[in-house]
Motif scaffolding. Structure first.
Motif, mmCIF file in Angstrom:
data_model
loop_
_atom_site.group_PDB
_atom_site.id
_atom_site.type_symbol
_atom_site.label_atom_id
_atom_site.label_comp_id
_atom_site.label_asym_id
_atom_site.label_seq_id
_atom_site.Cartn_x
_atom_site.Cartn_y
_atom_site.Cartn_z
ATOM 1 N N GLN A 1 0.843 -1.188 0.000
ATOM 2 C CA GLN A 1 0.000 0.000 0.000
ATOM 3 C C GLN A 1 0.886 1.248 0.000
ATOM 4 N N VAL A 2 0.686 2.107 -0.973
ATOM 5 C CA VAL A 2 1.460 3.340 -1.082
ATOM 6 C C VAL A 2 0.614 4.486 -0.562
ATOM 7 N N GLN A 3 1.181 5.251 0.353
ATOM 8 C CA GLN A 3 0.501 6.458 0.824
ATOM 9 C C GLN A 3 1.165 7.676 0.217
ATOM 10 N N LEU A 4 0.346 8.606 -0.231
ATOM 11 C CA LEU A 4 0.834 9.823 -0.871
ATOM 12 C C LEU A 4 0.342 11.015 -0.064
ATOM 13 N N VAL A 5 1.253 11.920 0.256
ATOM 14 C CA VAL A 5 0.895 13.090 1.056
ATOM 15 C C VAL A 5 1.298 14.348 0.304
ATOM 16 N N GLU A 6 0.289 15.154 -0.066
ATOM 17 C CA GLU A 6 0.549 16.392 -0.791
ATOM 18 C C GLU A 6 0.718 17.560 0.174
ATOM 19 N N SER A 7 1.410 18.573 -0.304
ATOM 20 C CA SER A 7 1.526 19.833 0.427
ATOM 21 C C SER A 7 1.829 20.939 -0.567
ATOM 22 N N GLY A 8 1.654 22.177 -0.127
ATOM 23 C CA GLY A 8 2.056 23.309 -0.950
ATOM 24 C C GLY A 8 0.938 24.107 -1.584
ATOM 25 N N GLY A 9 -0.293 23.693 -1.407
ATOM 26 C CA GLY A 9 -1.387 24.464 -1.970
ATOM 27 C C GLY A 9 -1.578 25.781 -1.227
ATOM 28 N N GLY A 10 -2.488 26.614 -1.752
ATOM 29 C CA GLY A 10 -2.762 27.883 -1.109
ATOM 30 C C GLY A 10 -3.458 28.840 -2.030
ATOM 31 N N LEU A 11 -3.465 30.101 -1.605
ATOM 32 C CA LEU A 11 -4.108 31.174 -2.357
ATOM 33 C C LEU A 11 -3.034 32.054 -2.980
ATOM 34 N N SER A 25 5.121 7.068 0.556
ATOM 35 C CA SER A 25 5.462 6.402 1.821
ATOM 36 C C SER A 25 6.459 5.280 1.654
ATOM 37 N N GLU A 26 6.709 4.866 0.409
ATOM 38 C CA GLU A 26 7.656 3.785 0.214
ATOM 39 C C GLU A 26 8.626 4.154 -0.882
ATOM 40 N N ARG A 27 9.662 3.358 -0.997
ATOM 41 C CA ARG A 27 10.663 3.637 -2.014
ATOM 42 C C ARG A 27 10.039 3.661 -3.405
ATOM 43 N N THR A 28 10.436 4.623 -4.169
ATOM 44 C CA THR A 28 9.837 4.794 -5.488
ATOM 45 C C THR A 28 10.330 3.772 -6.496
ATOM 46 N N SER A 29 11.208 2.850 -6.052
ATOM 47 C CA SER A 29 11.577 1.744 -6.935
ATOM 48 C C SER A 29 10.372 0.860 -7.208
ATOM 49 N N GLY A 30 9.345 0.949 -6.332
ATOM 50 C CA GLY A 30 8.127 0.174 -6.540
ATOM 51 C C GLY A 30 7.062 0.940 -7.295
ATOM 52 N N ILE A 31 7.394 2.138 -7.764
ATOM 53 C CA ILE A 31 6.440 2.990 -8.465
ATOM 54 C C ILE A 31 6.898 3.197 -9.897
ATOM 55 N N TYR A 32 5.991 3.068 -10.837
ATOM 56 C CA TYR A 32 6.315 3.279 -12.245
ATOM 57 C C TYR A 32 6.211 4.761 -12.612
ATOM 58 N N CYS A 96 -2.327 14.173 -6.035
ATOM 59 C CA CYS A 96 -1.179 13.369 -6.457
ATOM 60 C C CYS A 96 -1.656 11.943 -6.692
ATOM 61 N N ALA A 97 -1.085 11.282 -7.694
ATOM 62 C CA ALA A 97 -1.449 9.903 -8.007
ATOM 63 C C ALA A 97 -0.200 9.109 -8.330
ATOM 64 N N ALA A 98 -0.303 7.803 -8.150
ATOM 65 C CA ALA A 98 0.818 6.914 -8.459
ATOM 66 C C ALA A 98 0.312 5.670 -9.166
#
Length: 124
Positions: A1-11, A25-32, A96-98
């Motif tokens: 299970q990959v968890q993705l946490v975004e930040s940086g939005g605003g007005l 949340s995990e090494r991106t070697s498991g993400i395409y 964000c998506a993976a």
């Protein structure tokens, strides 16, 4: 299970800039691929940009080409979206998506994991 946490939005005012971050949340070697989508009120979620983790190939929606730049930091398992020359029509919740194996990440149906979203509001 990959968890993705975004930040940086605003007005921000029109013409301004923001940078979004998305940490996996995990090494991106498991993400395409990782990417960004956005959804404005009353509309469907739409593709913004994608980066293929190995090799760094990037894709952009026509509406953001030349203004937005997607990048990644392997050491931090993080993808960024630098948004310049922002317009009021860029106002939306940005997600964000993976995707964890090969194939396009240019449609919401292609994503395997989603972040919680971050609000971007561009005023006139």
């Amino acid at each position: 299970q990959v968890q993705l946490v975004e930040s940086g939005g605003g007005l921000v005012q029109a013409g301004g800039s923001l940078r979004l971050s998305c940490a996996a949340s995990e090494r991106t070697s498991g993400i395409y691929a990782m990417g960004w989508f956005r959804q404005a009120p009353g509309t469907e979620r739409e593709f913004v940009s994608t980066i293929v983790w190995s090799g760094g190939r990037t894709f952009y929606a026509d509406s953001v080409k030349g203004r937005f730049t997607v990048s990644r930091d392997n050491t931090k398992n993080t993808v960024y979206l630098q948004m310049n020359s922002l317009k009021p029509e860029d106002t939306a919740v940005y997600y964000c998506a993976a995707r964890t194996f090969g194939g396009p990440l240019v449609s919401p149906q292609n994503a395997h994991y989603w972040g919680q979203g971050t609000q971007v509001t561009v005023s006139k």
